[in-house]
Design a protein around this motif. Structure first.
Motif, PDB file in Angstrom:
ATOM      1  N   ARG A 156       3.802  -7.858  -0.425  1.00 26.19           N
ATOM      2  CA  ARG A 156       2.496  -8.243  -0.965  1.00 26.19           C
ATOM      3  C   ARG A 156       1.627  -7.010  -1.197  1.00 26.19           C
ATOM      4  NH1 ARG A 156       2.575 -12.071   3.243  1.00 26.19           N
ATOM      5  NH2 ARG A 156       0.585 -11.433   4.165  1.00 26.19           N
ATOM      6  N   ALA A 157       1.630  -6.095  -0.226  1.00 26.51           N
ATOM      7  CA  ALA A 157       0.833  -4.872  -0.369  1.00 26.51           C
ATOM      8  C   ALA A 157       1.325  -4.039  -1.543  1.00 26.51           C
ATOM      9  CB  ALA A 157       0.881  -4.066   0.929  1.00 26.51           C
ATOM     10  N   ALA A 158       2.641  -3.921  -1.682  1.00 21.12           N
ATOM     11  CA  ALA A 158       3.196  -3.147  -2.795  1.00 21.12           C
ATOM     12  C   ALA A 158       2.823  -3.777  -4.134  1.00 21.12           C
ATOM     13  CB  ALA A 158       4.713  -3.053  -2.663  1.00 21.12           C
ATOM     14  N   ALA A 159       2.788  -5.093  -4.196  1.00 21.78           N
ATOM     15  CA  ALA A 159       2.422  -5.770  -5.438  1.00 21.78           C
ATOM     16  C   ALA A 159       0.967  -5.475  -5.809  1.00 21.78           C
ATOM     17  CB  ALA A 159       2.654  -7.263  -5.309  1.00 21.78           C
ATOM     18  N   ILE A 160       0.084  -5.439  -4.823  1.00 23.86           N
ATOM     19  CA  ILE A 160      -1.315  -5.091  -5.098  1.00 23.86           C
ATOM     20  C   ILE A 160      -1.403  -3.655  -5.606  1.00 23.86           C
ATOM     21  CG2 ILE A 160      -3.544  -4.648  -3.992  1.00 23.86           C
ATOM     22  CD1 ILE A 160      -3.029  -7.118  -2.248  1.00 23.86           C
ATOM     23  N   ASN A 161      -0.655  -2.756  -4.980  1.00 25.78           N
ATOM     24  CA  ASN A 161      -0.652  -1.359  -5.437  1.00 25.78           C
ATOM     25  C   ASN A 161      -0.164  -1.249  -6.880  1.00 25.78           C
ATOM     26  OD1 ASN A 161      -1.564  -0.422  -2.953  1.00 25.78           O
ATOM     27  ND2 ASN A 161       0.498  -0.127  -2.153  1.00 25.78           N
ATOM     28  N   SER A 162       0.851  -2.037  -7.237  1.00 30.47           N
ATOM     29  CA  SER A 162       1.355  -1.999  -8.606  1.00 30.47           C
ATOM     30  C   SER A 162       0.346  -2.581  -9.588  1.00 30.47           C
ATOM     31  CB  SER A 162       2.694  -2.741  -8.705  1.00 30.47           C
ATOM     32  OG  SER A 162       3.723  -1.992  -8.091  1.00 30.47           O
TER      33      SER A 162
END
Length: 864
Positions: free
Chosen positions: A691-697
């Motif tokens: 989820r965190a990586a998706a926000i960063n992307s």
């Protein structure tokens, strides 16, 4: 040894440029596309009457010549150590009496030389028939040389009793990337002035620092039993090696606990810890298993340490050697100078890698368990059987590193184990760009140099290759033979090789020579062609063979025909070799090292279609990861973006995360659909890291408004997700985001503090300037590194006249804060202010000149 926490201060000192070892004139280095340097002819040849001379270009990763470091000569054996100690908290002294039972190793001796660093020696006496006799001695603050009353043969033991005061804080400051200090004994918050930290005492012995708090022969090829009496205030709990055999309250309000270890171990494995710990109890096969933590973390201790009994069972069964020690305790302490340490029966851990709130546990993947497994496996490899010298350190550390893979494989399956393997391989390959050493190295400048990614990460991968080569049954049978034959003794690499040769019946010198005794690793270029129902597979070893071997590499190659894999076992033995692999028709994929066992850099020629096939037919995580990584530059092609969208729903979270990261800044025709996919992942993926990586992307897409999603994520159950949202809003703040993020500003979570400080650095006002000043007093250690640089970024927007308090705070931390990461962060923050505050330049020069830590001093010089 300890579990290394790798980071900024694991900087390797590099050679600058190239060194020429030449007999003729210098020529220009010849570098191939991989950066590998080869022998090059001289630019100007000598006259024809002179023999042609070569110039050898020395790679930048080749270390300098260092002195030979043999195992310590054993003159006297320490058989037993009895300590009676108490503490002066105000002076940070240990008041001790040591009774040592000693015996000449072979030759008669009339003196004994002990390591004793920075002591005040009160008396030295010989114990004979219950009586004490004064002995003469010489002491230079490092070595205590005692003259005995007569010459003793090797058949006769004797006892000396030494009364002393240990003053570890008065020793010269020293440390390394792996162990940041070697004082041996540490008082934490001794006067209780820091309200954010408990009062504690703990020790760290490896490599040879225990002689800073008790006299001994501080070498790994010594072995002793021990008994330690600890006198402390009654409110404190104590921990040491072995079992607590007695505890008595004293008339002065103190208590004396006596700990005894009956089996002998090396002196560096002796430990003590004192503090107001909460103790969470467990058990395994009737033996005590305990977890010592700060009281607020007693409810989550089992979430971190609770698999220990299962690990004890797994490792004991797998090795065929039952955990040999009396008990097993694990102690979390503050400001520990390494990641963790495998003291016999009682491992010590950094508090920050083992103490978590329930919310913080949501973001934990495998690391705490890997540290627990690592130190536990040391109880066999390192404690039960100990490397005889620091040159042989991988006999301790490679096994502990590999235990992380073994436990992940057993508990969580092959995908998690492959992720462990991949991270370790990347860690070693990163270090190999600037340093390549043999695993077993008898030449080094300082014994601390051994605690690197070679001894750990490379060593673990080498053991994995050995396991794959001999097979599971032979691998663990060999480890059993090694442990049972060498129990309670010190060893060198030959003992391990002999154990494997006796079990397998095969001469394995070729394996041990190329992997343990030579530097470097294979650098392979793989190509293939198809004709006449066979694949011609060409393997070229392109590593610089002047300084690295041409490897013998047993490896599996998989061909896929009609969606069916066929494995071909080959052995590479030459620098350039072609293998004929029979197939019924042109294969859809030819995959070299399909199991991902080799420790190597591999360039394998494959088309986009083959990589896509590899992803959809992958047999393991490593193959999927490789396909995604190699296709990241082609995401605008529809088949590739379709593959990445497929990967977003993969069963294994690390595949999903890799795909999410590959879709950053996507500019292809599926932009709208992919951004919707990423929004779904950011809101719904069960793994917080994904989820965190998706926000960063999502934050990488400019001119897109995801403020509502980011705002919702601020209240996510995960700190990692909330932190990603704060960082995203820092780039694209909304009308209300400052207010919403200000509501988070008192958090104690390091990741969220980092994100909030980043937001304030980019979007804050004078109000946040005061916040930085205030929170810089309670943000701790490594968390200060980025925090202080963010503070400097905000100060750049403040009028120069308003910066004095902030500059003073940064200067104080840069000069005197005990944690190196914090000092470095403060230094870099000050450096950012130089253009607009010129006087800071003089301050930085003075800080550089006074810095005693060699790693930091080197980094400061590089930052000029």
């Amino acid at each position: 040894m300890k579990y290394r926490v790798l980071g900024l201060l694991s900087v390797v000192l590099l050679h600058s440029g190239l060194t020429l070892a030449q007999t003729g004139k210098a020529g220009k280095p010849d570098t191939d596309k991989n950066g590998t340097r080869h022998k090059t002819p001289a630019a100007n040849e000598a006259p024809a009457v002179t023999p042609k001379q070569d110039i050898v270009i020395i790679p930048s990763w080749l270390p300098p010549d260092n002195p030979v470091q043999p195992a310590a000569t054993v003159v006297t054996n320490v058989l037993d150590t009895k300590l009676d100690v108490r503490f002066d908290w105000a002076k940070q002294w240990l008041l001790g009496t040591a009774t040592l039972t000693l015996r000449p190793h072979f030759y008669p001796q009339n003196q004994v030389v002990l390591d004793a660093k920075g002591f005040e020696v009160k008396s030295v006496r010989l114990l004979v028939n219950g009586k004490e006799k004064n002995l003469t001695y010489a002491y230079d603050k490092q070595k205590l040389t005692i003259t005995l009353d007569r010459s003793y043969p090797r058949t006769e033991a004797y006892q000396v009793r030494i009364s002393y005061v240990a003053k570890p804080n008065e020793l010269p400051a020293s440390g390394s990337a792996a162990i940041t200090s070697n004082k041996g004994l540490y008082f934490i918050n001794p006067l209780g002035t820091d309200k954010n930290k408990p009062r504690q005492i703990w020790t760290q012995g490896e490599t040879e620092a225990n002689s800073a708090w008790f006299p001994t022969i501080d070498k790994p090829n010594q072995r002793m039993t021990q008994e330690i009496a600890l006198t402390v205030e009654d409110k404190f709990r104590t921990m040491s090696n072995g079992l607590l055999i007695s505890s008595r309250k004293n008339a002065d309000g103190t208590r004396t606990d006596v700990w005894k270890q009956a089996l002998p171990a090396a002196p560096y494995l002796t430990m003590l810890a004192v503090g107001e710990f909460a103790v969470v109890s467990d058990t395994w096969r009737g033996k005590s298993v305990e977890y010592f933590v700060d009281p607020p973390y007693s409810t989550t201790a089992k979430a971190v340490f609770g698999h220990t009994p299962e690990m004890l069972e797994f490792f004991s069964t797998k090795l065929g050697v039952e955990f040999p020690w009396e008990k097993y305790a694990q102690v979390a302490v503050h400001d520990f100078v390494s990641g963790a340490m495998e003291n016999t029966t009682a491992s010590t851990f950094q508090d920050k890698i083992t103490q978590f709130t329930p919310r913080e546990l949501l973001d934990i993947t495998y690391e705490p368990e890997s540290v627990v497994a690592h130190e536990l496996f040391h109880q066999w490899f390192g404690d039960y059987v100990t490397s005889e010298s620091w040159s042989n350190l991988p006999l301790n550390e490679a096994f502990a590193d590999y235990s992380e893979f073994l436990w992940a494989e057993h508990k969580y399956g092959p995908a998690e184990a492959a992720l462990v393997q991949q991270k370790a391989l990347m860690a070693y390959l990163e270090e190999s760009q600037t340093k390549r050493e043999p695993l077993i190295r008898y030449h080094y400048a300082d014994r601390e140099d051994m605690f690197d990614r070679h001894s750990y990460s490379k060593g673990g991968r080498v053991l994995h290759m050995l396991r794959q080569y001999v097979g599971d049954e032979a691998f663990f049978a060999s480890l059993n033979r090694y442990l049972t034959r060498n129990k309670l003794s010190s060893v060198e690499i030959a003992e391990l090789r002999l154990a494997f040769e006796e079990v397998t019946g095969e001469d394995l010198m070729w394996f041990f020579d190329q992997w343990f005794l030579k530097r470097g690793h294979p650098e392979l270029q793989i190509t293939h062609s198809y004709a006449g129902n066979q694949v011609a597979l060409r393997v070229r070893q392109v590593q610089d063979s002047t300084f690295s071997p041409i490897y013998q590499l047993p490896v599996t190659v998989t061909t896929w025909v009609n969606n069916q894999p066929v494995n071909h076992r080959i052995t590479v033995t030459k620098a350039d070799q072609t293998f004929a692999l029979p197939v019924s028709q042109r294969p859809a994929l030819v995959k070299f090292d399909a199991t991902g066992q080799l420790l190597a850099e591999i360039e394998e020629e494959r088309s986009t279609e083959e990589l896509l096939y590899q992803f959809y037919h992958a047999q393991n995580f490593l193959q999927k990861y490789e396909a995604i990584t190699l296709l990241r530059g082609k995401t605008m092609e529809l088949p590739v973006s379709a593959m990445l969208r497929n990967a977003l729903s993969d069963d294994f979270w690390a595949v999903r995360q890799t795909a999410v990261e590959a879709l950053r800044r996507y500019k292809g025709s599926e932009g709208t659909a992919i951004r919707k996919d990423l929004q779904k992942v950011a809101a719904n993926d069960p793994k917080t890291q994904v989820r965190a990586a998706a926000i960063n992307s999502l934050a990488s897409f400019q001119n897109e408004d995801y403020g509502q999603l980011y705002t919702a994520a601020l209240t996510d159950s995960s700190y990692a997700v909330a932190s990603a949202a704060v960082n995203a809003l820092a780039k694209a703040p909304t009308v209300t985001s400052l207010k919403e993020i200000t509501a988070l500003q008192e958090t104690k979570n390091a990741a969220l503090i980092d994100a909030v400080s980043n937001y304030f650095a980019l979007n804050g006002t004078a109000d946040q300037y005061e916040w930085f000043l205030r929170r810089s007093n309670d943000v701790r250690n490594e968390a200060l590194y980025q925090f202080l640089q963010n503070f400097a970024t905000l100060m750049l927007r403040m009028p120069p006249v308003e910066r004095d308090k902030g500059i003073a705070r940064l200067e104080t931390i840069a000069r005197s804060y005990p944690n190196q990461y914090a000092r470095l962060g403060a230094y870099k923050g000050l450096s950012m202010l130089v253009p607009s505050s010129p006087n800071v330049k003089l301050t930085l020069q003075d800080i550089r000149s006074r810095e005693k830590d060699k790693n930091l001093a080197t980094i400061y010089t590089m930052l000029q």
